[in-house]
Design a protein around this motif. Structure first.
Motif, PDB file in Angstrom:
ATOM      1  N   PRO A 108      83.694   9.731  -4.611  1.00  0.00           N
ATOM      2  CA  PRO A 108      83.768  11.178  -4.365  1.00  0.00           C
ATOM      3  C   PRO A 108      82.622  11.627  -3.455  1.00  0.00           C
ATOM      4  O   PRO A 108      81.502  11.122  -3.558  1.00  0.00           O
ATOM      5  CB  PRO A 108      83.625  11.792  -5.764  1.00  0.00           C
ATOM      6  N   LEU A 109      82.915  12.507  -2.559  1.00  0.00           N
ATOM      7  CA  LEU A 109      81.959  13.055  -1.595  1.00  0.00           C
ATOM      8  C   LEU A 109      81.454  12.029  -0.585  1.00  0.00           C
ATOM      9  O   LEU A 109      80.447  12.248   0.086  1.00  0.00           O
ATOM     10  CB  LEU A 109      80.769  13.699  -2.313  1.00  0.00           C
ATOM     11  N   ALA A 110      82.131  10.907  -0.446  1.00  0.00           N
ATOM     12  CA  ALA A 110      81.699   9.855   0.487  1.00  0.00           C
ATOM     13  C   ALA A 110      81.499  10.379   1.916  1.00  0.00           C
ATOM     14  O   ALA A 110      80.500  10.029   2.552  1.00  0.00           O
ATOM     15  CB  ALA A 110      82.666   8.688   0.470  1.00  0.00           C
ATOM     16  N   PRO A 111      82.405  11.195   2.445  1.00  0.00           N
ATOM     17  CA  PRO A 111      82.174  11.672   3.819  1.00  0.00           C
ATOM     18  C   PRO A 111      80.854  12.425   3.977  1.00  0.00           C
ATOM     19  O   PRO A 111      80.128  12.212   4.943  1.00  0.00           O
ATOM     20  CB  PRO A 111      83.366  12.596   4.089  1.00  0.00           C
ATOM     21  N   LEU A 112      80.535  13.265   3.017  1.00  0.00           N
ATOM     22  CA  LEU A 112      79.265  13.997   3.095  1.00  0.00           C
ATOM     23  C   LEU A 112      78.075  13.056   2.943  1.00  0.00           C
ATOM     24  O   LEU A 112      77.076  13.170   3.664  1.00  0.00           O
ATOM     25  CB  LEU A 112      79.212  15.085   2.018  1.00  0.00           C
ATOM     26  N   LEU A 113      78.166  12.134   2.006  1.00  0.00           N
ATOM     27  CA  LEU A 113      77.084  11.170   1.805  1.00  0.00           C
ATOM     28  C   LEU A 113      76.896  10.299   3.042  1.00  0.00           C
ATOM     29  O   LEU A 113      75.760   9.974   3.420  1.00  0.00           O
ATOM     30  CB  LEU A 113      77.355  10.304   0.578  1.00  0.00           C
ATOM     31  N   ASN A 114      77.994   9.915   3.666  1.00  0.00           N
ATOM     32  CA  ASN A 114      77.904   9.072   4.859  1.00  0.00           C
ATOM     33  C   ASN A 114      77.247   9.791   6.025  1.00  0.00           C
ATOM     34  O   ASN A 114      76.520   9.175   6.803  1.00  0.00           O
ATOM     35  CB  ASN A 114      79.279   8.535   5.248  1.00  0.00           C
ATOM     36  N   VAL A 115      77.471  11.082   6.144  1.00  0.00           N
ATOM     37  CA  VAL A 115      76.791  11.855   7.190  1.00  0.00           C
ATOM     38  C   VAL A 115      75.290  11.812   6.946  1.00  0.00           C
ATOM     39  O   VAL A 115      74.498  11.598   7.868  1.00  0.00           O
ATOM     40  CB  VAL A 115      77.301  13.315   7.227  1.00  0.00           C
TER      41      VAL A 115
END
Length: 133
Positions: free
Chosen positions: A90-97
């Motif tokens: 969950p929230l991988a896209p935000l964490l990846n940024v």
């Protein structure tokens, strides 16, 4: 990883052949390339964009830009990981940024980087496909 490829075929023919190669990958070949799931997001004479997921749900991207060169085609092929965390988190896209500054590698089999393995295999299959057109 980015590579330059040259083909005698037109950009439209190269694009169609690459999509056919991806569509014809057997489950065994997909397993060897660590691409159990893929989706062609765009395919035209200008290029091909493919989203691929590993079994652990890491999202990788294949981008192939196609340009006419004389009677043939020059292709710039890039295969790259899109983030440090898998999309199943969950929230991988935000964490990846937030982790974009952190360099990381994608090791593959036989001490070869995963993106190099994939590009080498796809180039070989694409050459065979275009030779049979």
């Amino acid at each position: 990883r980015t590579e330059r490829w040259e083909f005698a075929a037109s950009p439209a023919e190269v694009s169609a052949a690459l999509v056919a190669v991806l569509d014809e990958l057997t489950p065994e070949r997909r397993a060897k390339l660590l691409i159990p799931e893929l989706r062609v997001a765009r395919a035209d004479a200008g290029g091909v964009h493919v989203l691929t997921w590993t079994r652990a749900e890491w999202l990788d991207s294949l981008d192939v830009r196609l340009e006419r060169r004389g009677a043939g085609t020059a292709a710039t092929a890039s295969f790259y990981a899109t983030g440090f965390f898998p999309t199943s988190l969950p929230l991988a896209p935000l964490l990846n940024v937030g982790m974009a500054w952190l360099p990381f590698a994608s090791p593959g089999p036989r001490n070869e980087m995963l993106q190099e393995l994939r590009l080498r295999a796809l180039k070989g299959l694409l050459d065979k496909k275009l030779a049979n057109v």
